[in-house]
Design an enzyme around this catalytic site. Structure first.
Site, PDB file in Angstrom:
ATOM      1  CD  GLN A  22      23.325   9.998  36.593  1.00 14.08           C
ATOM      2  OE1 GLN A  22      23.016   9.508  35.519  1.00 14.08           O
ATOM      3  NE2 GLN A  22      22.474  10.084  37.601  1.00 14.08           N
ATOM      4  CG  HIS A  54      22.975  10.005  30.534  1.00 12.71           C
ATOM      5  ND1 HIS A  54      22.441   8.738  30.454  1.00 12.71           N
ATOM      6  CD2 HIS A  54      22.331  10.594  31.569  1.00 12.71           C
ATOM      7  CE1 HIS A  54      21.538   8.571  31.421  1.00 12.71           C
ATOM      8  NE2 HIS A  54      21.459   9.691  32.113  1.00 12.71           N
ATOM      9  CG  ASN A  75      19.141   9.621  29.217  1.00 16.95           C
ATOM     10  OD1 ASN A  75      18.537   8.551  29.121  1.00 16.95           O
ATOM     11  ND2 ASN A  75      19.115  10.358  30.313  1.00 16.95           N
ATOM     12  CD  GLU A  76      15.345  10.453  31.274  1.00 14.81           C
ATOM     13  OE1 GLU A  76      15.587  11.489  31.931  1.00 14.81           O
ATOM     14  OE2 GLU A  76      14.999   9.388  31.800  1.00 14.81           O
TER      15      GLU A  76
HETATM   16  C1  BGC Z   1      18.187   9.853  34.097  1.00 14.06           C
HETATM   17  C2  BGC Z   1      19.232   9.403  35.095  1.00 14.06           C
HETATM   18  C3  BGC Z   1      18.751   9.713  36.497  1.00 14.06           C
HETATM   19  C4  BGC Z   1      17.474   8.963  36.744  1.00 14.06           C
HETATM   20  C5  BGC Z   1      16.888   9.143  38.133  1.00 14.06           C
HETATM   21  C6  BGC Z   1      16.767   9.581  34.517  1.00 14.06           C
HETATM   22  O1  BGC Z   1      16.024  10.724  34.243  1.00 14.06           O
HETATM   23  O2  BGC Z   1      18.475   9.329  32.834  1.00 14.06           O
HETATM   24  O3  BGC Z   1      20.424  10.038  34.779  1.00 14.06           O
HETATM   25  O4  BGC Z   1      19.702   9.424  37.454  1.00 14.06           O
HETATM   26  O5  BGC Z   1      16.495   9.389  35.834  1.00 14.06           O
HETATM   27  O6  BGC Z   1      16.510  10.454  38.353  1.00 14.06           O
END
Ligand code: BGC
Length: 470
Positions: free
Chosen positions: A18, A124, A168-169
């Site tokens: 990002q 990520h 991540n998530e």
């Molecule tokens: C993610 C980020 C994203 C942010 C806002 C999260 O789900 O880890 O990469 O930019 O939310 O949408």
């Protein structure tokens, strides 16, 4: 003035794709995302992350901002595709780009030199393209290679990383890639694939967790959960309630429940599906593989059941919001964060030995919308809406701490404006504005407000951030 516990972590977060504009990734398109962004019609504002914030080369100046904002913590992610440009096909023997390894070593050393605590994420959302081409997380070679990556970087960066984040998530990733199709690999309503992906991500997490601990038994390792409260639109409707229950059971609880128990068990009625049978059961090394709870929190989802095709196992969320929304259409719902911290994560508060896991908010932030080609002027600098979002969520966290939640840190998303995945560059989450054409950084009002909070380790509940104009 309300104050936070002594030693509270005040930080900001980023992720490599990002912000970086990593020249070796972009020139070779060695990641699924670098390739995905150049195909037509996939990114809402038709931008790419080819330059993004040029953080890859500009990071020394950007890290200075952390001290300017009085922050003691920073979260980055490693560029797996650029670090491991090649493999032998089995996913077990990797060729490592030593230049990339060195790059992150310098970056982490600089942070340490500035007295900043570090969070490092290994995945990520971006896969090496060579793995994505062979099924990505659906292929068992991917978790194997991920474990190997963890072993290598844990050795390389020993002593430089305070908190590791493996994935991540994982559920947001699975949902976007296999259910709604907005992210690579772009599949829609592919439930069997989604469940396979979750299974392999759990395996990858377990392998990475164990590999990092083998290198450093005292390491703090976890993964981030995107936690979203689901609310039934009509509380009296059994179908709305069913959708609410299913989405909560899968999106919020499936992953942490599996880590807690060491076993993947799909909730009813998914458990009846033939395809999930071979995916269910014990995953080696998974039990308790979570040293702290890393929570990303943004908003809630209001759920209603939809009879419209295509049939969605999870129903749909209401499009029309009843409360204030940000540039992503996300509602500001701080009471949800309070509930998450005090009630919803309760099943995961202690590990099986009775150790209470600390909680860190690893992401929370507010999006505004300004086109990617904006340069000079005052646009977006007076960001009162972000200030009130930040303040209300910090008050919710403080209230949760008062009621026993063991929250030890808060990392705002994001330090800088950045490339917001399928939404592109126009969605801006930064405390610091980035004018992409000139790459000029300017502190927003919210950055000054947050800097004051970090300096005081607290905030004045009556302060609106208005007196902070520079
Ligand atoms: C993610 C980020 C994203 C942010 C806002 C999260 O789900 O880890 O990469 O930019 O939310 O949408």
């Amino acid at each position: 003035m309300i104050t936070f516990p002594e030693g509270f972590l005040w930080g900001a977060a980023t992720s490599h794709f990002q912000v970086e504009g990593n020249p070796s990734e972009i020139s070779t398109r060695c990641s699924d995302w670098a390739e995905w962004t150049v195909a037509d019609g996939r990114i809402a504002d038709r931008t790419t992350a080819d330059q993004a914030c040029q953080f890859f080369n500009r990071y020394p100046d950007d890290l200075e901002l952390l001290n300017q904002l009085n922050l003691n913590t920073f979260r980055i992610s490693l560029n797996w595709p650029a670090i491991c440009p090649d493999a032998n096909g089995s996913g077990l023997l990797l060729s490592i780009d030593s230049g990339q390894i060195e790059h992150y070593r310098q970056l982490l050393r600089r942070l340490k030199g500035q007295g900043i605590k570090t969070f490092v994420t290994l995945f990520h959302f971006c896969l090496p393209k060579r793995l994505a081409d062979r099924g990505g997380w659906l292929n068992p070679a991917t978790p194997e290679e991920f474990g190997r990556l963890a072993e290598i970087v844990a050795r390389e960066y020993k002593g430089l990383v305070d908190y590791w984040i493996t994935l991540n998530e994982p559920l947001a990733y699975t949902y976007q890639g296999y259910i709604c199709g907005a992210w690579p690999p772009g599949l829609k309503h592919s439930y069997d694939d989604a469940f396979q992906c979750i299974h392999n991500m759990l395996k990858g997490h377990a392998l990475a967790y164990q590999a990092i601990h083998a290198e450093d038994p005292h390491a703090r390792v976890s993964y981030t959960m995107h936690w979203r409260p689901f609310i039934a639109r009509n509380k009296l409707s059994p179908t709305d309630q069913m959708v609410r229950h299913l989405r909560d059971a899968v999106f919020n609880h499936l992953f942490p429940k599996s880590v807690q128990s060491g076993k993947l068990q799909f909730p009813f009625p998914f458990s009846l599906k033939k395809a999930v049978e071979p995916l269910s059961g014990t995953i080696p090394g998974l039990k308790d593989a979570m040293d702290y709870l890393a929570i990303n929190y943004y908003t809630r989802d209001v759920c209603e059941f939809s009879y419209e095709p295509p049939f969605d196992l999870f129903g749909v969320k209401t499009v029309k919001s009843e409360i204030e929304v940000n540039g992503m259409g996300w509602e500001s719902y701080p009471e949800g964060l309070y509930n998450v911290l005090t009630e919803e994560i309760a099943p995961y508060r202690f590990d099986s030995k009775g150790f209470e896991r600390p909680i860190i908010i690893t992401e929370n932030g507010y999006a505004s919308v300004f086109p990617a080609d904006m340069t000079d002027g005052n646009w977006s600098l007076d960001d009162q809406a972000r200030i009130s979002y930040l303040k209300s969520h910090l008050l919710a966290i403080h209230e949760a701490i008062k009621h026993g939640a063991n929250v030890q840190g808060y990392l705002h998303w994001a330090l800088l404006d950045n490339f917001e995945w399928s939404e592109g560059l126009r969605i801006r989450f930064g405390l610091v504005r980035v004018a992409y054409p000139t790459q000029v950084r300017t502190l927003r009002q919210s950055a000054h407000y947050y800097a004051q909070i970090a300096r005081q380790n607290g905030l004045d509940a009556g302060d609106t951030g208005n007196g902070l104009a520079r």
